[in-house]
Design an enzyme around this catalytic site. Structure first.
Site, PDB file in Angstrom:
ATOM      1  CB  SER A 264      -0.808  -0.017   1.292  1.00  0.00           C
ATOM      2  OG  SER A 264      -0.148  -0.039   2.535  1.00  0.00           O
ATOM      3  CE1 TYR A 265       3.597   1.521   4.204  1.00  0.00           C
ATOM      4  CE2 TYR A 265       6.133   1.143   3.826  1.00  0.00           C
ATOM      5  CZ  TYR A 265       4.734   1.197   4.752  1.00  0.00           C
ATOM      6  OH  TYR A 265       4.868   1.245   6.102  1.00  0.00           O
ATOM      7  N   GLY A 266       2.591   4.140  -1.379  1.00  0.00           N
ATOM      8  CA  GLY A 266       2.391   4.775  -2.604  1.00  0.00           C
ATOM      9  C   GLY A 266       1.183   5.534  -2.812  1.00  0.00           C
TER      10      GLY A 266
ATOM     11  N   GLY B  67       2.119   1.162  -4.606  1.00  0.00           N
ATOM     12  CA  GLY B  67       3.066   0.198  -4.779  1.00  0.00           C
ATOM     13  C   GLY B  67       4.310   0.447  -5.423  1.00  0.00           C
TER      14      GLY B  67
ATOM     15  CE  LYS C 134       4.206  -2.292   6.740  1.00  0.00           C
ATOM     16  NZ  LYS C 134       5.472  -2.173   6.308  1.00  0.00           N
TER      17      LYS C 134
END
Length: 379
Positions: free
Chosen positions: A107-109, A115, A143
């Site tokens: 979920s980073y971005g 992504g 994660k």
């Protein structure tokens, strides 16, 4: 093994230059009494020796890892794609100095960059020009978000495969459940646990971990995974001098008793423990609202950090990170510049004394304001 010699030798200018070159530390001379020679506060040589690596499941990792939440996040951290060159330099510097644990998430971005953190990590690993062994020893801990549409084990396995595709890897070092749904969707929780089992049994991940689990829920998933023959290797949680309440310390005790490694995210309290901010000098973006609430009550803790930092010839950030290490956790401070990485590396190769730890914790506990707990952390 002691990290500081009981009778450290006096340091010459040559020694200082060598130490700074090896560690990236920005050395500041502490205020010693007149005529007292400058003494070694950290050893000469590598930041840590191979036998000082920390065991996390099947892996042996550096005592500190780096977090990559900022890599792709425009909203909170001001990411721009033009930063990618600097991020790669930062990654390369970390590897050259022995850091081999990198934390990320699917979920980073933000927005179309969802992504992006995983994509950049995969790219940087492939393009690293150092020894192949260094590249092969990198442990990626990613994660998987407990999105409401991930309702079955199969959907969670597909999420894992998507992360592998983004990073162009055959296997993930540690696959982690990003948060628990026990508080609001308990039926989904069981499916996600089965998803962790499935990705482990299929060989998609070498180990599994969780994030944002409280002590009671952590014990439950540990027992469940154990019944399925899957060891739980890590628990990632907000842990710092600003996040050392009863729940966090109980969680640490549970981890110690079950052989689970605690990974400490936000060891610098999103930057509040760096000494770089004040009520009149707030960071940009949403963090400013949080800082405005908490910073006014932190003067005693920040002053104590500064005092110890000056005596040690360290920075406040290095003291705060080293506290996490001394508590047996693996801190994963976020980095997005070479300068930040260099400063964080200066937290390695030495240890706070027991008296310094007691003073820090006493002042931290007395602080009228604490870091707001992650809303997804369970009991």
């Amino acid at each position: 093994m002691a990290l500081v010699s009981p009778t450290p030798p006096a340091i010459t200018a040559v020694h200082l230059r060598r130490r700074r070159r090896l560690s990236g530390e920005k050395f500041r001379r502490p205020p010693y009494a007149s005529g007292e020679p400058l003494r070694a506060l950290t050893r000469l040589g590598p930041l840590f020796w191979p036998w000082e690596k920390v065991k996390v499941g099947p892996h042996y990792v550096s005592p500190m890892g780096f977090g990559t939440w900022a890599w792709g996040n425009k909203l909170l951290w001001g990411y721009q794609e033009g930063m990618d060159g600097v991020l790669q330099e930062t990654f390369n510097l970390a590897l050259r100095n022995g850091i081999n644990l990198f934390d990320t998430a699917d979920s980073y971005g933000t927005g179309r960059l969802n992504g992006q953190s995983e994509k950049l990590l995969g790219k940087f690993i492939r393009e690293y020009r150092g020894p192949n062994k260094t590249r092969e020893n990198v442990v990626i801990a990613t994660k998987f978000a407990a999105y409401p549409w991930r309702l079955t084990p199969g959907q969670f396995v597909r999420a894992c495969k998507s992360s592998l595709d983004r990073m162009q890897l055959d296997q993930i070092g540690i696959g982690q459940l990003h948060w628990s749904t026990a508080n609001y969707a308990p039926l989904q929780e069981k499916a996600l646990w089965d998803g962790l089992v499935a990705m482990y049994e299929k060989g998609l991940v070498q180990a599994v971990g969780v994030s944002n689990y409280g002590p009671k829920q952590l014990a439950k998933i540990y027992d469940y995974l154990k019944s399925r023959g899957v060891p739980l290797c890590s628990a990632q949680v907000q842990f710092s001098l600003l996040s050392m309440g009863a729940d966090q310390m109980e969680l640490k005790s549970v981890c110690d008793s079950l052989g689970i490694r605690l990974i400490a995210y936000s060891p610098l309290g999103l930057g509040m423990l760096t000494g770089k901010y004040s009520v009149s000098n707030l960071p940009r973006g949403p963090r400013a609202l949080l800082f405005r609430q908490i910073l006014p009550g932190l003067d005693p803790l920040l002053n104590t950090l500064q005092d110890i930092a000056q005596r040690r010839g360290k920075t406040m950030s290095q003291i705060a990170i080293n506290w996490c290490i001394c508590k047996g956790a693996i801190p994963i401070p976020g980095v997005k510049t070479v300068e930040q990485a260099e400063e964080n590396l200066g937290a390695l190769g030495w240890r706070l004394s027991s008296d310094e730890i007691l003073v820090l914790e006493s002042v931290a506990k007395a602080s009228p304001t604490k870091m707001i707990q992650n809303i997804f952390q369970t009991s």
